[in-house]
Write an enzyme that holds these catalytic residues in place. Structure first.
Site, PDB file in Angstrom:
ATOM      1  N   ASP A   1       0.197  -6.932  -3.032  1.00  0.00           N
ATOM      2  CA  ASP A   1      -1.423  -6.701  -2.886  1.00  0.00           C
ATOM      3  C   ASP A   1      -1.830  -6.106  -4.123  1.00  0.00           C
ATOM      4  O   ASP A   1      -1.155  -5.973  -5.080  1.00  0.00           O
ATOM      5  CB  ASP A   1      -1.352  -5.972  -1.612  1.00  0.00           C
ATOM      6  CG  ASP A   1      -2.549  -6.391  -0.712  1.00  0.00           C
ATOM      7  OD1 ASP A   1      -3.866  -6.357  -1.453  1.00  0.00           O
ATOM      8  OD2 ASP A   1      -2.651  -6.822   0.493  1.00  0.00           O
TER       9      ASP A   1
ATOM     10  N   ASP B   1      -6.668 -14.641   2.434  1.00  0.00           N
ATOM     11  CA  ASP B   1      -7.500 -13.718   2.962  1.00  0.00           C
ATOM     12  C   ASP B   1      -8.418 -13.006   1.998  1.00  0.00           C
ATOM     13  O   ASP B   1      -7.956 -13.113   0.650  1.00  0.00           O
ATOM     14  CB  ASP B   1      -7.130 -12.663   4.089  1.00  0.00           C
ATOM     15  CG  ASP B   1      -6.038 -11.817   3.364  1.00  0.00           C
ATOM     16  OD1 ASP B   1      -5.267 -12.414   2.422  1.00  0.00           O
ATOM     17  OD2 ASP B   1      -6.079 -10.549   3.391  1.00  0.00           O
ATOM     18  N   GLU B   2      -9.475 -12.710   2.244  1.00  0.00           N
ATOM     19  CA  GLU B   2     -10.314 -11.731   1.649  1.00  0.00           C
ATOM     20  C   GLU B   2     -10.539 -11.990  -0.008  1.00  0.00           C
ATOM     21  O   GLU B   2     -10.175 -11.228  -0.801  1.00  0.00           O
ATOM     22  CB  GLU B   2     -10.216 -10.252   1.821  1.00  0.00           C
ATOM     23  CG  GLU B   2      -9.997 -10.073   3.378  1.00  0.00           C
ATOM     24  CD  GLU B   2      -9.739  -8.427   3.668  1.00  0.00           C
ATOM     25  OE1 GLU B   2     -10.084  -7.745   4.428  1.00  0.00           O
ATOM     26  OE2 GLU B   2      -8.587  -8.241   2.981  1.00  0.00           O
TER      27      GLU B   2
ATOM     28  N   GLU C   1      -2.262   1.427   4.259  1.00  0.00           N
ATOM     29  CA  GLU C   1      -2.837   2.326   3.564  1.00  0.00           C
ATOM     30  C   GLU C   1      -2.659   3.852   3.950  1.00  0.00           C
ATOM     31  O   GLU C   1      -2.770   4.473   3.115  1.00  0.00           O
ATOM     32  CB  GLU C   1      -4.561   1.886   3.755  1.00  0.00           C
ATOM     33  CG  GLU C   1      -5.047   0.658   3.139  1.00  0.00           C
ATOM     34  CD  GLU C   1      -4.945  -0.479   4.130  1.00  0.00           C
ATOM     35  OE1 GLU C   1      -4.081  -0.562   4.995  1.00  0.00           O
ATOM     36  OE2 GLU C   1      -5.614  -1.462   3.790  1.00  0.00           O
TER      37      GLU C   1
ATOM     38  N   TRP D   1      -0.331  -2.680   8.697  1.00  0.00           N
ATOM     39  CA  TRP D   1      -0.848  -2.285   7.326  1.00  0.00           C
ATOM     40  C   TRP D   1      -0.763  -0.766   7.045  1.00  0.00           C
ATOM     41  O   TRP D   1      -0.899  -0.051   7.946  1.00  0.00           O
ATOM     42  CB  TRP D   1      -2.521  -2.638   6.913  1.00  0.00           C
ATOM     43  CG  TRP D   1      -2.592  -3.970   7.456  1.00  0.00           C
ATOM     44  CD1 TRP D   1      -2.872  -4.632   8.703  1.00  0.00           C
ATOM     45  CD2 TRP D   1      -2.384  -5.151   6.743  1.00  0.00           C
ATOM     46  NE1 TRP D   1      -3.125  -6.090   8.569  1.00  0.00           N
ATOM     47  CE2 TRP D   1      -2.654  -6.440   7.342  1.00  0.00           C
ATOM     48  CE3 TRP D   1      -1.821  -5.518   5.360  1.00  0.00           C
ATOM     49  CZ2 TRP D   1      -2.526  -7.573   6.901  1.00  0.00           C
ATOM     50  CZ3 TRP D   1      -1.691  -6.853   4.890  1.00  0.00           C
ATOM     51  CH2 TRP D   1      -2.130  -7.879   5.686  1.00  0.00           C
TER      52      TRP D   1
ATOM     53  N   ARG E   1       0.693  -1.017   0.110  1.00  0.00           N
ATOM     54  CA  ARG E   1      -0.100   0.149   0.012  1.00  0.00           C
ATOM     55  C   ARG E   1       0.857   1.350  -0.070  1.00  0.00           C
ATOM     56  O   ARG E   1       0.740   2.278  -0.757  1.00  0.00           O
ATOM     57  CB  ARG E   1      -1.012  -0.143   1.252  1.00  0.00           C
ATOM     58  CG  ARG E   1      -2.305  -0.805   1.063  1.00  0.00           C
ATOM     59  CD  ARG E   1      -2.002  -2.218   0.721  1.00  0.00           C
ATOM     60  NE  ARG E   1      -3.154  -3.014   0.360  1.00  0.00           N
ATOM     61  CZ  ARG E   1      -3.635  -4.033   1.339  1.00  0.00           C
ATOM     62  NH1 ARG E   1      -3.222  -3.671   2.589  1.00  0.00           N
ATOM     63  NH2 ARG E   1      -4.597  -4.531   1.197  1.00  0.00           N
TER      64      ARG E   1
ATOM     65  N   TRP F   1      -6.430 -13.732  12.419  1.00  0.00           N
ATOM     66  CA  TRP F   1      -6.589 -12.213  12.601  1.00  0.00           C
ATOM     67  C   TRP F   1      -8.078 -11.390  12.773  1.00  0.00           C
ATOM     68  O   TRP F   1      -8.130 -10.542  13.224  1.00  0.00           O
ATOM     69  CB  TRP F   1      -5.946 -11.368  11.005  1.00  0.00           C
ATOM     70  CG  TRP F   1      -7.059 -11.686   9.788  1.00  0.00           C
ATOM     71  CD1 TRP F   1      -6.943 -12.805   8.908  1.00  0.00           C
ATOM     72  CD2 TRP F   1      -7.835 -10.580   9.191  1.00  0.00           C
ATOM     73  NE1 TRP F   1      -7.779 -12.429   7.966  1.00  0.00           N
ATOM     74  CE2 TRP F   1      -8.165 -11.334   8.063  1.00  0.00           C
ATOM     75  CE3 TRP F   1      -8.021  -9.263   9.630  1.00  0.00           C
ATOM     76  CZ2 TRP F   1      -9.262 -10.640   7.120  1.00  0.00           C
ATOM     77  CZ3 TRP F   1      -9.148  -8.759   8.892  1.00  0.00           C
ATOM     78  CH2 TRP F   1      -9.346  -9.244   7.550  1.00  0.00           C
TER      79      TRP F   1
ATOM     80  N   HIS G   1      -6.603 -10.486  -3.484  1.00  0.00           N
ATOM     81  CA  HIS G   1      -5.594  -9.357  -3.307  1.00  0.00           C
ATOM     82  C   HIS G   1      -4.333  -9.286  -4.432  1.00  0.00           C
ATOM     83  O   HIS G   1      -3.314  -9.248  -4.161  1.00  0.00           O
ATOM     84  CB  HIS G   1      -4.782  -9.027  -1.758  1.00  0.00           C
ATOM     85  CG  HIS G   1      -5.811  -8.825  -0.635  1.00  0.00           C
ATOM     86  ND1 HIS G   1      -6.320  -7.441  -0.930  1.00  0.00           N
ATOM     87  CD2 HIS G   1      -6.369  -9.705   0.187  1.00  0.00           C
ATOM     88  CE1 HIS G   1      -6.947  -7.361   0.197  1.00  0.00           C
ATOM     89  NE2 HIS G   1      -7.004  -8.495   0.928  1.00  0.00           N
TER      90      HIS G   1
ATOM     91  N   TYR H   1      -3.311  -5.095  15.766  1.00  0.00           N
ATOM     92  CA  TYR H   1      -3.242  -4.360  14.536  1.00  0.00           C
ATOM     93  C   TYR H   1      -2.872  -3.129  14.894  1.00  0.00           C
ATOM     94  O   TYR H   1      -3.411  -2.163  15.330  1.00  0.00           O
ATOM     95  CB  TYR H   1      -4.577  -4.504  13.896  1.00  0.00           C
ATOM     96  CG  TYR H   1      -4.873  -5.468  12.843  1.00  0.00           C
ATOM     97  CD1 TYR H   1      -4.296  -6.821  12.811  1.00  0.00           C
ATOM     98  CD2 TYR H   1      -5.467  -5.158  11.622  1.00  0.00           C
ATOM     99  CE1 TYR H   1      -4.352  -7.915  12.138  1.00  0.00           C
ATOM    100  CE2 TYR H   1      -5.438  -6.447  10.702  1.00  0.00           C
ATOM    101  CZ  TYR H   1      -4.810  -7.495  10.967  1.00  0.00           C
ATOM    102  OH  TYR H   1      -5.126  -8.758   9.860  1.00  0.00           O
ATOM    103  N   PHE H   2      -1.737  -2.769  14.323  1.00  0.00           N
ATOM    104  CA  PHE H   2      -0.912  -1.482  14.632  1.00  0.00           C
ATOM    105  C   PHE H   2      -1.341  -0.315  13.651  1.00  0.00           C
ATOM    106  O   PHE H   2      -0.780   0.735  13.669  1.00  0.00           O
ATOM    107  CB  PHE H   2       0.479  -1.557  14.656  1.00  0.00           C
ATOM    108  CG  PHE H   2       1.128  -2.258  16.022  1.00  0.00           C
ATOM    109  CD1 PHE H   2       0.019  -2.906  17.110  1.00  0.00           C
ATOM    110  CD2 PHE H   2       2.496  -2.582  16.345  1.00  0.00           C
ATOM    111  CE1 PHE H   2       0.483  -3.496  18.294  1.00  0.00           C
ATOM    112  CE2 PHE H   2       2.784  -3.204  17.375  1.00  0.00           C
ATOM    113  CZ  PHE H   2       1.824  -3.560  18.334  1.00  0.00           C
ATOM    114  N   ASP H   3      -2.378  -0.687  12.797  1.00  0.00           N
ATOM    115  CA  ASP H   3      -2.866   0.351  11.615  1.00  0.00           C
ATOM    116  C   ASP H   3      -4.120   1.059  12.438  1.00  0.00           C
ATOM    117  O   ASP H   3      -4.615   2.174  12.086  1.00  0.00           O
ATOM    118  CB  ASP H   3      -3.342   0.048  10.599  1.00  0.00           C
ATOM    119  CG  ASP H   3      -4.311  -1.138  10.260  1.00  0.00           C
ATOM    120  OD1 ASP H   3      -4.269  -2.066  11.669  1.00  0.00           O
ATOM    121  OD2 ASP H   3      -4.827  -1.499   9.477  1.00  0.00           O
TER     122      ASP H   3
HETATM  123  C1  ACM Z   1      -5.850  -9.156   6.752  1.00  0.00           C
HETATM  124  O1  ACM Z   1      -5.979  -8.052   7.669  1.00  0.00           O
HETATM  125  N1  ACM Z   1      -6.526  -8.786   5.459  1.00  0.00           N
HETATM  126  C2  ACM Z   1      -5.136 -10.062   6.854  1.00  0.00           C
END
Ligand code: ACM
Ligand code: ZN
Length: 513
Positions: A166, A301-302, A445, A443, A137, A368, A238, A393-395
């Site tokens: 990604d 994931d996703e 972003e 993450w 990102r 997660w 992704h 999650y440090f975002d």
């Molecule tokens: C994730 O946060 N999509 C693993």
């Protein structure tokens, strides 16, 4: 009492004091590893304005010892007395951790002429102690990746999870597929802010990737600090950046565009085409040649199933393989990739969605979406690494102050990270053995620079370091804060742009170690 983070298993202050009147004299095992460790220590001392010299009068001895019984990974002892410093272990990793402890015992140059005498015996609670960084990102240069590794190693973490691909950018050079460098590494522009109607974009090309030479350098740098790098190559979802360069790997054939905004995209790798698996095998062959560690993370994931539902090839695959739905098709996908990785002597890690449709036989699961994925996988006797969003999650935001830089959302202050217990109470003692440890994910972003990444990671990483290293019974938030207060100036000296909010919680006057 010295303020060590993470808190050692056993620490006793003894009598006397070691005077720091002249340079250090470092001796170590006369092996290549011993020489490297002595060199690292010397470098660390110099960066703290201390001198090391073969004629110095303050001995620091690194000693490789053998223990009768099997001891834990990273076991070591640090003794400081009138005569000098003695760091001993049966492994290089243990000596390295002892060195990190010694560096924390060392007063800031000019503030004291002695080191407190101590006897420390230490080893980690968990074998997997990780920090992650998303470089897709936003891209972070290899020089920063080395710093990030340096900082985490200082806190006795031993895994760096490098999220290399990604939707918004492919960041690892793959020689067989040059379009990944040319096309997939760059996006046309980037969304401003979270979203908005209408959406606003910055109109600026954004890109970057690591050459294989840079990756080798980073991996070697990490290995010298006893950090294993876990590369992540995302599949089947992704994958928009890769599809943009190689559109035939998608169900519709494209055209596609490297992601310019965040979220989950419907276009994913086609699970029906043999070409997809050929591409991924070739990519992973280069990946395993660069990363000697035991694990390759394949995401998982996703992955929306919309395209697969419409794709004749995917549907045909489901028929011929006897798969009852698209979740089983995802499971087929991951199992095929696992077979390939296992044939290359590597173990597959995936996010908890790899549980859907059935786990690949040897997979390790990163949980997660809360703890449930980890619980389910451990009950199926699979190894798990706990990274639940609420704690790891440090975002997320770390403070409620106005003017915080834009973050993903959530609220995960230092105290919340510190409160995390990686072994879910739902697991039996036997099942709990599958919990290898925990990891924080950053993450990016909304994290656009190295300084900002440091701000999001620290001091929360200090809290997680204690969660994964120190005995559960030793955990005490107030005691941690007292030590953190002494620890933060060390981070200043290392040039870490950590978030300062935590000082509001400090209740004692600062003291020197
Ligand atoms: C994730 O946060 N999509 C693993
Ligand atoms: Zn398809």
């Amino acid at each position: 009492t010295p303020s060590i983070i993470p808190k050692p298993v056993f620490l006793r202050v003894t009598d006397g004091a070691l005077k720091l009147s002249s340079p250090f004299k470092i001796t170590g095992p006369s092996t290549e590893e011993g020489g490297r460790l002595a060199g690292l220590l010397e470098e660390s001392l110099r960066s703290r304005n201390y001198e090391a010299d073969p004629g110095g009068a303050v001995p620091v001895n690194l000693t490789m010892v053998s223990y009768d019984s099997a001891v834990k990974e990273g076991f070591h002892q640090v003794v400081v007395n009138d005569f000098g410093v003695q760091i001993s272990s049966n492994t290089g990793a243990g000596l390295f951790y002892g060195i990190q402890t010694f560096l924390q015992l060392l007063p800031e140059k000019g503030t004291s002429d002695r080191i407190a005498p101590v006897n420390i015996i230490d080893y980690p609670r968990f074998p997997y102690r990780g920090l992650h960084l998303d470089v897709s990102r936003h891209f972070f240069p290899a020089s920063f990746i080395k710093q990030y590794i340096d900082w985490l190693a200082f806190h006795k973490f031993n895994y760096f999870h490098w999220h290399l691909t990604d939707d918004q950018g492919w960041r690892i050079e793959i020689k067989k597929y040059p379009e990944l460098q040319k096309i997939s590494s760059t996006r046309k522009e980037t969304l401003i802010g979270h979203a908005g109607i209408p959406e606003n974009f910055d109109g600026t090309l954004y890109g970057g990737f690591y050459t294989q030479e840079e990756i080798r350098e980073v991996v070697a740098y990490a290995a010298a600090r006893y950090v294993t790098v876990v590369p992540e190559i995302e599949m089947p979802g992704h994958a928009l950046a890769a599809l943009t360069a190689y559109p035939s790997l998608g169900c519709t054939g494209g055209p596609y565009q490297v992601g310019t905004k965040w979220g989950v995209f419907q276009d994913v790798f086609c699970a029906g085409k043999e070409e997809t698996f050929e591409f991924l095998s070739n990519v992973l062959d280069e990946v395993v040649s660069l990363f000697p560690g035991p694990y390759v993370h394949v995401g998982g994931d996703e992955c929306p199933k919309d395209r697969w539902k419409e794709c004749p090839r995917c549907q045909k695959r489901m028929k011929t393989e006897g798969l009852k739905d698209e979740h089983e098709l995802q499971s087929y996908f991951i199992q095929r990739v696992e077979k390939f990785l296992n044939s290359r002597d590597r173990r597959l890690i995936g996010w908890n969605e790899i549980l859907e449709g059935g786990l690949a036989p040897n997979a390790t699961v990163m949980s997660w979406q809360g703890e449930q994925g980890g619980i389910t996988a451990a009950k199926q006797q699979h190894d798990v690494i706990m990274t639940p969003g609420g704690w790891c999650y440090f975002d997320h935001y770390q403070d409620t102050t106005k003017g915080e830089p834009l973050a993903f959302g959530g609220f995960t202050p230092v105290s919340k990270v510190y409160s995390y217990e990686p072994v879910p109470s739902a697991l039996s003692t036997e099942e709990a053995k599958h919990v290898l440890g925990s990891q924080a994910n950053l993450w990016t972003e909304y994290v656009t620079s190295p300084e900002h990444a440091a701000y999001m990671a620290y001091p929360r990483a200090c809290a997680l370091a204690e969660v994964v290293w120190s005995p559960k019974a030793a955990r005490d938030y107030q005691d941690f804060l007292n030590r953190l207060q002494v620890h933060l100036p060390r981070l200043d000296k290392m040039g870490i742009n950590y978030a300062k909010h935590i000082s509001k919680e400090f209740t004692t006057k600062p003291t020197n170690p």
